[in-house]
Scaffold this motif. Structure first.
Motif, mmCIF file in Angstrom:
data_model
loop_
_atom_site.group_PDB
_atom_site.id
_atom_site.type_symbol
_atom_site.label_atom_id
_atom_site.label_comp_id
_atom_site.label_asym_id
_atom_site.label_seq_id
_atom_site.Cartn_x
_atom_site.Cartn_y
_atom_site.Cartn_z
ATOM 1 N N LEU A 1 24.932 13.093 -24.833
ATOM 2 C CA LEU A 1 26.133 12.976 -25.661
ATOM 3 C C LEU A 1 26.420 11.494 -25.852
ATOM 4 C CD1 LEU A 1 29.555 14.769 -25.238
ATOM 5 C CD2 LEU A 1 29.443 12.279 -25.162
ATOM 6 N N ILE A 2 26.710 11.105 -27.092
ATOM 7 C CA ILE A 2 27.035 9.712 -27.396
ATOM 8 C C ILE A 2 28.321 9.695 -28.212
ATOM 9 C CG2 ILE A 2 26.280 7.572 -28.512
ATOM 10 C CD1 ILE A 2 23.400 8.521 -28.147
ATOM 11 N N SER B 1 35.878 7.367 -35.458
ATOM 12 C CA SER B 1 35.040 7.605 -34.280
ATOM 13 C C SER B 1 34.001 8.679 -34.593
ATOM 14 C CB SER B 1 35.908 8.053 -33.098
ATOM 15 O OG SER B 1 36.567 9.268 -33.405
ATOM 16 N N TRP B 2 32.955 8.737 -33.783
ATOM 17 C CA TRP B 2 31.923 9.748 -33.993
ATOM 18 C C TRP B 2 31.307 10.163 -32.663
ATOM 19 C CZ3 TRP B 2 27.045 8.257 -32.365
ATOM 20 C CH2 TRP B 2 26.802 6.889 -32.267
ATOM 21 N N THR B 3 30.794 11.384 -32.640
ATOM 22 C CA THR B 3 30.140 11.943 -31.449
ATOM 23 C C THR B 3 28.900 12.708 -31.882
ATOM 24 O OG1 THR B 3 32.290 12.203 -30.354
ATOM 25 C CG2 THR B 3 30.418 13.389 -29.412
ATOM 26 N N THR B 4 27.798 12.468 -31.220
ATOM 27 C CA THR B 4 26.566 13.201 -31.519
ATOM 28 C C THR B 4 25.996 13.799 -30.238
ATOM 29 O OG1 THR B 4 25.193 11.205 -31.248
ATOM 30 C CG2 THR B 4 25.972 11.725 -33.475
ATOM 31 N N PHE B 5 25.196 14.858 -30.417
ATOM 32 C CA PHE B 5 24.527 15.536 -29.319
ATOM 33 C C PHE B 5 23.036 15.584 -29.616
ATOM 34 C CE2 PHE B 5 28.844 17.073 -29.320
ATOM 35 C CZ PHE B 5 29.184 17.158 -27.973
ATOM 36 N N ASP B 6 22.246 15.272 -28.611
ATOM 37 C CA ASP B 6 20.783 15.364 -28.705
ATOM 38 C C ASP B 6 20.297 16.368 -27.671
ATOM 39 O OD1 ASP B 6 21.072 13.223 -30.468
ATOM 40 O OD2 ASP B 6 20.613 11.725 -28.926
ATOM 41 N N PHE C 1 23.767 18.628 -34.418
ATOM 42 C CA PHE C 1 24.730 19.309 -35.280
ATOM 43 C C PHE C 1 24.888 18.603 -36.626
ATOM 44 C CE2 PHE C 1 26.123 20.261 -30.870
ATOM 45 C CZ PHE C 1 25.792 21.608 -30.877
ATOM 46 N N ASP C 2 23.981 17.662 -36.918
ATOM 47 C CA ASP C 2 23.911 16.977 -38.211
ATOM 48 C C ASP C 2 25.252 16.357 -38.612
ATOM 49 O OD1 ASP C 2 22.434 16.042 -40.330
ATOM 50 O OD2 ASP C 2 22.806 17.787 -41.593
ATOM 51 N N SER C 3 25.861 15.634 -37.694
ATOM 52 C CA SER C 3 27.137 14.969 -37.977
ATOM 53 C C SER C 3 26.933 13.810 -38.944
ATOM 54 C CB SER C 3 27.752 14.446 -36.678
ATOM 55 O OG SER C 3 27.996 15.504 -35.773
ATOM 56 N N ASN C 4 27.881 13.626 -39.839
ATOM 57 C CA ASN C 4 27.870 12.484 -40.751
ATOM 58 C C ASN C 4 28.746 11.380 -40.174
ATOM 59 O OD1 ASN C 4 26.280 13.829 -42.714
ATOM 60 N ND2 ASN C 4 28.099 14.906 -43.442
ATOM 61 N N SER D 1 26.078 0.838 -41.767
ATOM 62 C CA SER D 1 24.805 1.552 -41.770
ATOM 63 C C SER D 1 25.067 3.003 -41.431
ATOM 64 C CB SER D 1 23.824 0.937 -40.760
ATOM 65 O OG SER D 1 24.374 0.948 -39.453
ATOM 66 N N LEU D 2 24.399 3.888 -42.164
ATOM 67 C CA LEU D 2 24.573 5.318 -41.962
ATOM 68 C C LEU D 2 23.970 5.753 -40.634
ATOM 69 C CD1 LEU D 2 23.768 6.732 -45.512
ATOM 70 C CD2 LEU D 2 25.955 6.892 -44.320
ATOM 71 N N GLY D 3 24.587 6.754 -40.014
ATOM 72 C CA GLY D 3 24.040 7.324 -38.798
ATOM 73 C C GLY D 3 22.814 8.168 -39.090
ATOM 74 N N THR D 4 21.976 8.342 -38.086
ATOM 75 C CA THR D 4 20.765 9.131 -38.238
ATOM 76 C C THR D 4 21.113 10.599 -38.461
ATOM 77 O OG1 THR D 4 19.592 7.624 -36.758
ATOM 78 C CG2 THR D 4 18.584 9.772 -37.134
ATOM 79 N N PRO D 5 20.585 11.243 -39.487
ATOM 80 C CA PRO D 5 20.830 12.672 -39.673
ATOM 81 C C PRO D 5 20.061 13.481 -38.630
ATOM 82 C CG PRO D 5 19.217 11.905 -41.251
ATOM 83 C CD PRO D 5 19.692 10.686 -40.507
ATOM 84 N N ARG D 6 20.195 14.796 -38.680
ATOM 85 C CA ARG D 6 19.436 15.632 -37.748
ATOM 86 C C ARG D 6 17.947 15.302 -37.883
ATOM 87 N NH1 ARG D 6 20.471 20.541 -39.584
ATOM 88 N NH2 ARG D 6 22.263 20.947 -38.217
ATOM 89 N N THR D 7 17.346 14.953 -36.769
ATOM 90 C CA THR D 7 15.953 14.501 -36.769
ATOM 91 C C THR D 7 15.186 15.203 -35.653
ATOM 92 O OG1 THR D 7 16.667 12.319 -37.548
ATOM 93 C CG2 THR D 7 14.441 12.479 -36.650
ATOM 94 N N VAL D 8 14.019 15.729 -35.979
ATOM 95 C CA VAL D 8 13.164 16.397 -34.997
ATOM 96 C C VAL D 8 11.980 15.498 -34.679
ATOM 97 C CG1 VAL D 8 11.740 18.423 -34.514
ATOM 98 C CG2 VAL D 8 13.856 18.669 -35.849
ATOM 99 N N LEU D 9 11.756 15.243 -33.385
ATOM 100 C CA LEU D 9 10.644 14.412 -32.942
ATOM 101 C C LEU D 9 9.747 15.216 -32.015
ATOM 102 C CD1 LEU D 9 12.668 11.182 -31.998
ATOM 103 C CD2 LEU D 9 11.492 11.646 -34.146
ATOM 104 N N VAL D 10 8.450 15.119 -32.225
ATOM 105 C CA VAL D 10 7.465 15.767 -31.360
ATOM 106 C C VAL D 10 6.388 14.744 -31.022
ATOM 107 C CG1 VAL D 10 5.797 17.653 -31.127
ATOM 108 C CG2 VAL D 10 7.899 18.018 -32.428
#
Length: 332
Positions: free
Chosen positions: A255-256, A273-278, A302-305, A317-326
């Motif tokens: 959580l950030i 303010s903003w909150t993201t979950f990974d 949760f693809d927060s803007n 600068s825009l925040g990173t959208p929902r991103t999948v990394l493998v």
């Protein structure tokens, strides 16, 4: 005794072509036809070189219950600004020898009380794009940091609590001209924790409260205001869980949170303010007798803007959208 060296160099090139003004709003944009603009040529705006070296020595007494860190840093910053024709318009070359000192006392085996003070020489600010002197690098400046805190080892979990103060010069826009003629003071309280509170469960996180203020300015309208890009609250928490019924398989999450930040020194414009979950997972195994790890993660699940960065005055600068990394790694 520790000896450390570092070096850094950057070149900034910029080109722009002006079109017709578009009167709109980034939150409720108004559609306008596209404009045909000539490709701008790139011209070197500035160049910076930074070199430094640090020598420190740690002294201990009372069976290492008291540790004293003494040292010094030598730093050199060279900066050049260039005209559109490539001629050098101004140059800065500054060196400084700055002290650093730290003290750690262990009154009990699991408790450490610490304090430190350090000074640093940093390259000067760069005028933002909205200024008429955009791209200009200003003279190097000194910053000062003081910190006092306590660290407690609870066995499976370690916590630290500290207070700090950082003073540094700060730039501001007067009209449409950018100049470094202010001072910014950041005070804060930070609580951090890390460890393994339960078998197979690991935590790493912290909360920081900021009390940032413009303590010296050339404008009465900005004196005492919040500096650009400094939130009142930052928090993060990362966790890992080794699943007991599937050896080698670990679930991860984080959580950030970043609080509201102002984007001008008048404090009339801000981003919320903003909150993201990974979330993610990794699996370690053997492939042909070699250790291998496969990882998968979803950033901003949760693809927060949100606006992630306030790089400089009115520059976002825009925040990173929902991103999948493998990914996968294999030891050979």
């Amino acid at each position: 005794m520790t000896l450390q060296g570092s070096g850094y160099r950057d070149r900034l090139k910029r080109g722009s072509s002006a079109g017709t003004d578009v009167l709109s709003n980034m939150y409720s944009p108004i559609e306008r036809p596209g404009q045909d603009l000539a490709k701008p040529g790139l011209a070197k705006v500035s160049e910076t070189e930074f070199y430094g070296g640090t020598l420190t020595d740690t002294l201990s007494v009372a069976d290492e219950r008291v540790l004293l860190l003494l040292g010094g840093r030598i730093q050199q910053v060279n900066s050049d600004n260039f005209s559109p024709t490539g001629a050098v318009t101004s140059s800065y070359a500054k060196s400084a020898i700055t002290p650093l000192v730290g003290l750690l006392v262990r009154p009990w085996k699991n408790v450490s009380v610490f304090a430190n003070r350090i000074e640093g020489l940093s390259k000067g600010d760069i005028a933002p794009q909205i200024a008429v002197n955009a791209g200009q690098i200003f003279a190097p400046y000194k910053s000062e940091q003081i910190e006092v805190g306590i660290k407690i080892d609870h066995g499976r979990l370690i916590t630290t609590l500290s207070v700090f103060q950082i003073k540094k010069p700060s730039g501001q826009l007067t009209g449409n001209v950018f100049a470094v003629d202010s001072e910014q003071r950041n005070r804060g309280l930070e609580l951090a924790l890390f460890g393994e509170p339960a078998s197979g469960v690991r935590l790493l996180g912290g909360v920081t409260l900021f009390d940032a203020e413009l303590t010296k300015t050339t404008s009465a309208a900005t004196l005492g205001n919040k500096p650009v890009g400094v939130p009142s609250l930052q928090a993060n928490l990362g966790a890992e869980w080794d699943m007991p019924w599937l050896p080698g398989f670990t679930l991860t999450g984080s959580l950030i949170h970043t609080g509201k930040r102002y984007i001008n020194q008048m404090n009339t414009q801000s981003v919320p303010s903003w909150t993201t979950f990974d979330f993610g997972a990794r699996y370690g195994t053997k492939v042909a007798g070699k250790s291998a790890t496969v990882r998968a993660s979803v950033l901003n699940a949760f693809d927060s803007n949100y606006w992630a960065g306030v790089a400089s005055f009115s520059t976002l600068s825009l925040g990173t959208p929902r991103t999948v990394l493998v990914s996968a790694t294999v030891d050979f």
